[in-house]
Design a protein around this motif. Structure first.
Motif, PDB file in Angstrom:
ATOM      1  N   GLY A  14       0.842  -1.184   0.000  1.00 47.45           N
ATOM      2  CA  GLY A  14       0.000   0.000   0.000  1.00 47.45           C
ATOM      3  C   GLY A  14       0.876   1.232   0.000  1.00 47.45           C
ATOM      4  N   THR A  15       0.290   2.382   0.262  1.00 47.80           N
ATOM      5  CA  THR A  15       1.070   3.614   0.267  1.00 47.80           C
ATOM      6  C   THR A  15       1.891   3.767   1.554  1.00 47.80           C
ATOM      7  OG1 THR A  15      -0.844   4.822   1.126  1.00 47.80           O
ATOM      8  CG2 THR A  15      -0.499   4.832  -1.265  1.00 47.80           C
ATOM      9  N   VAL A  16       1.434   3.141   2.634  1.00 52.33           N
ATOM     10  CA  VAL A  16       2.094   3.296   3.930  1.00 52.33           C
ATOM     11  C   VAL A  16       2.786   2.018   4.390  1.00 52.33           C
ATOM     12  CG1 VAL A  16       1.710   3.852   6.365  1.00 52.33           C
ATOM     13  CG2 VAL A  16       0.450   5.079   4.592  1.00 52.33           C
ATOM     14  N   ARG A  17       2.165   0.869   4.167  1.00 50.46           N
ATOM     15  CA  ARG A  17       2.729  -0.401   4.621  1.00 50.46           C
ATOM     16  C   ARG A  17       2.395  -1.500   3.633  1.00 50.46           C
ATOM     17  NH1 ARG A  17      -1.122   0.275   9.428  1.00 50.46           N
ATOM     18  NH2 ARG A  17      -3.056  -0.444   8.521  1.00 50.46           N
ATOM     19  N   ALA A  18       2.877  -2.687   3.932  1.00 50.67           N
ATOM     20  CA  ALA A  18       2.681  -3.827   3.035  1.00 50.67           C
ATOM     21  C   ALA A  18       2.215  -5.042   3.836  1.00 50.67           C
ATOM     22  CB  ALA A  18       3.979  -4.152   2.307  1.00 50.67           C
ATOM     23  N   ALA A  19       1.731  -6.051   3.115  1.00 51.77           N
ATOM     24  CA  ALA A  19       1.310  -7.301   3.737  1.00 51.77           C
ATOM     25  C   ALA A  19       1.895  -8.464   2.945  1.00 51.77           C
ATOM     26  CB  ALA A  19      -0.215  -7.405   3.752  1.00 51.77           C
ATOM     27  N   LEU A  20       2.459  -9.412   3.667  1.00 52.19           N
ATOM     28  CA  LEU A  20       2.908 -10.661   3.066  1.00 52.19           C
ATOM     29  C   LEU A  20       1.830 -11.696   3.351  1.00 52.19           C
ATOM     30  CD1 LEU A  20       4.985 -12.541   1.739  1.00 52.19           C
ATOM     31  CD2 LEU A  20       5.997 -12.849   4.014  1.00 52.19           C
ATOM     32  N   ILE A  21       1.253 -12.233   2.300  1.00 48.45           N
ATOM     33  CA  ILE A  21       0.191 -13.224   2.452  1.00 48.45           C
ATOM     34  C   ILE A  21       0.794 -14.598   2.202  1.00 48.45           C
ATOM     35  CG2 ILE A  21      -2.068 -13.993   1.639  1.00 48.45           C
ATOM     36  CD1 ILE A  21      -2.498 -11.057   0.695  1.00 48.45           C
ATOM     37  N   ASP A  22       0.847 -15.385   3.248  1.00 49.15           N
ATOM     38  CA  ASP A  22       1.439 -16.719   3.313  1.00 49.15           C
ATOM     39  C   ASP A  22       2.958 -16.656   3.314  1.00 49.15           C
ATOM     40  OD1 ASP A  22      -0.923 -18.106   3.670  1.00 49.15           O
ATOM     41  OD2 ASP A  22      -1.183 -18.533   1.551  1.00 49.15           O
ATOM     42  N   THR A  23       3.575 -17.693   3.872  1.00 46.48           N
ATOM     43  CA  THR A  23       5.032 -17.701   4.050  1.00 46.48           C
ATOM     44  C   THR A  23       5.693 -18.952   3.485  1.00 46.48           C
ATOM     45  OG1 THR A  23       4.792 -18.669   6.258  1.00 46.48           O
ATOM     46  CG2 THR A  23       4.924 -16.259   6.126  1.00 46.48           C
ATOM     47  N   GLY A  24       4.968 -19.758   2.766  1.00 44.20           N
ATOM     48  CA  GLY A  24       5.568 -20.918   2.113  1.00 44.20           C
ATOM     49  C   GLY A  24       6.033 -21.998   3.069  1.00 44.20           C
ATOM     50  N   THR A  25       6.966 -22.803   2.595  1.00 48.45           N
ATOM     51  CA  THR A  25       7.408 -23.996   3.328  1.00 48.45           C
ATOM     52  C   THR A  25       8.509 -23.724   4.339  1.00 48.45           C
ATOM     53  OG1 THR A  25       9.013 -24.491   1.604  1.00 48.45           O
ATOM     54  CG2 THR A  25       6.836 -25.536   1.414  1.00 48.45           C
ATOM     55  N   GLY A  26       9.042 -22.520   4.369  1.00 48.21           N
ATOM     56  CA  GLY A  26      10.115 -22.207   5.307  1.00 48.21           C
ATOM     57  C   GLY A  26      11.496 -22.510   4.763  1.00 48.21           C
ATOM     58  N   VAL A  27      11.598 -22.865   3.506  1.00 51.78           N
ATOM     59  CA  VAL A  27      12.887 -23.141   2.881  1.00 51.78           C
ATOM     60  C   VAL A  27      13.483 -21.819   2.408  1.00 51.78           C
ATOM     61  CG1 VAL A  27      14.024 -24.287   0.938  1.00 51.78           C
ATOM     62  CG2 VAL A  27      12.172 -25.444   2.162  1.00 51.78           C
ATOM     63  N   GLY A  28      14.733 -21.568   2.723  1.00 49.64           N
ATOM     64  CA  GLY A  28      15.384 -20.329   2.313  1.00 49.64           C
ATOM     65  C   GLY A  28      15.128 -19.200   3.296  1.00 49.64           C
ATOM     66  N   ASP A  29      15.622 -18.029   2.972  1.00 44.89           N
ATOM     67  CA  ASP A  29      15.510 -16.861   3.847  1.00 44.89           C
ATOM     68  C   ASP A  29      14.461 -15.898   3.286  1.00 44.89           C
ATOM     69  OD1 ASP A  29      15.821 -14.790   5.624  1.00 44.89           O
ATOM     70  OD2 ASP A  29      17.992 -14.698   5.434  1.00 44.89           O
ATOM     71  N   LEU A  30      13.197 -16.239   3.495  1.00 45.98           N
ATOM     72  CA  LEU A  30      12.102 -15.430   2.969  1.00 45.98           C
ATOM     73  C   LEU A  30      12.114 -14.027   3.550  1.00 45.98           C
ATOM     74  CD1 LEU A  30       9.549 -15.185   1.238  1.00 45.98           C
ATOM     75  CD2 LEU A  30       8.255 -16.118   3.181  1.00 45.98           C
ATOM     76  N   LYS A  31      12.439 -13.891   4.838  1.00 43.02           N
ATOM     77  CA  LYS A  31      12.442 -12.570   5.459  1.00 43.02           C
ATOM     78  C   LYS A  31      13.438 -11.645   4.761  1.00 43.02           C
ATOM     79  CE  LYS A  31      12.651 -10.139   9.864  1.00 43.02           C
ATOM     80  NZ  LYS A  31      12.735  -8.890   9.175  1.00 43.02           N
ATOM     81  N   ALA A  32      14.642 -12.107   4.507  1.00 45.90           N
ATOM     82  CA  ALA A  32      15.639 -11.283   3.811  1.00 45.90           C
ATOM     83  C   ALA A  32      15.150 -10.926   2.408  1.00 45.90           C
ATOM     84  CB  ALA A  32      16.977 -12.010   3.745  1.00 45.90           C
ATOM     85  N   TYR A  33      14.513 -11.865   1.745  1.00 45.18           N
ATOM     86  CA  TYR A  33      13.983 -11.615   0.398  1.00 45.18           C
ATOM     87  C   TYR A  33      12.928 -10.515   0.426  1.00 45.18           C
ATOM     88  CZ  TYR A  33      11.970 -12.592  -4.187  1.00 45.18           C
ATOM     89  OH  TYR A  33      11.514 -12.480  -5.478  1.00 45.18           O
ATOM     90  N   ILE A  34      11.996 -10.604   1.371  1.00 46.35           N
ATOM     91  CA  ILE A  34      10.937  -9.596   1.490  1.00 46.35           C
ATOM     92  C   ILE A  34      11.538  -8.246   1.882  1.00 46.35           C
ATOM     93  CG2 ILE A  34       8.835  -8.926   2.739  1.00 46.35           C
ATOM     94  CD1 ILE A  34       8.511 -11.249   0.702  1.00 46.35           C
TER      95      ILE A  34
END
Length: 61
Positions: A14-34
């Motif tokens: 959005g203009t102020v913040r974002a939302a991550l919908i679902d987080t997958g299987t936990g393989v890899g570093d999703l947080k760093a990617y986001i």
């Protein structure tokens, strides 16, 4: 976004913040990617608790 096993995850900005919908299987570093995709504060929403949608959630506060 596609995870390593084909699962889908969505980052909605959005203009102020974002939302991550679902987080997958936990393989890899999703947080760093986001963190590289957006500089906005974001929150995580899980559509349901199946392993292909929610196992990456522990990487987030």
């Amino acid at each position: 976004m596609f995870g390593p096993t084909g699962e889908l995850m969505y980052l909605v900005e959005g203009t102020v913040r974002a939302a991550l919908i679902d987080t997958g299987t936990g393989v890899g570093d999703l947080k760093a990617y986001i963190d590289n995709l957006t500089d906005k504060p974001y929150f995580v929403m899980l559509t349901h608790g199946h392993v292909d949608h929610a196992m990456g959630a522990p990487a987030f506060d």
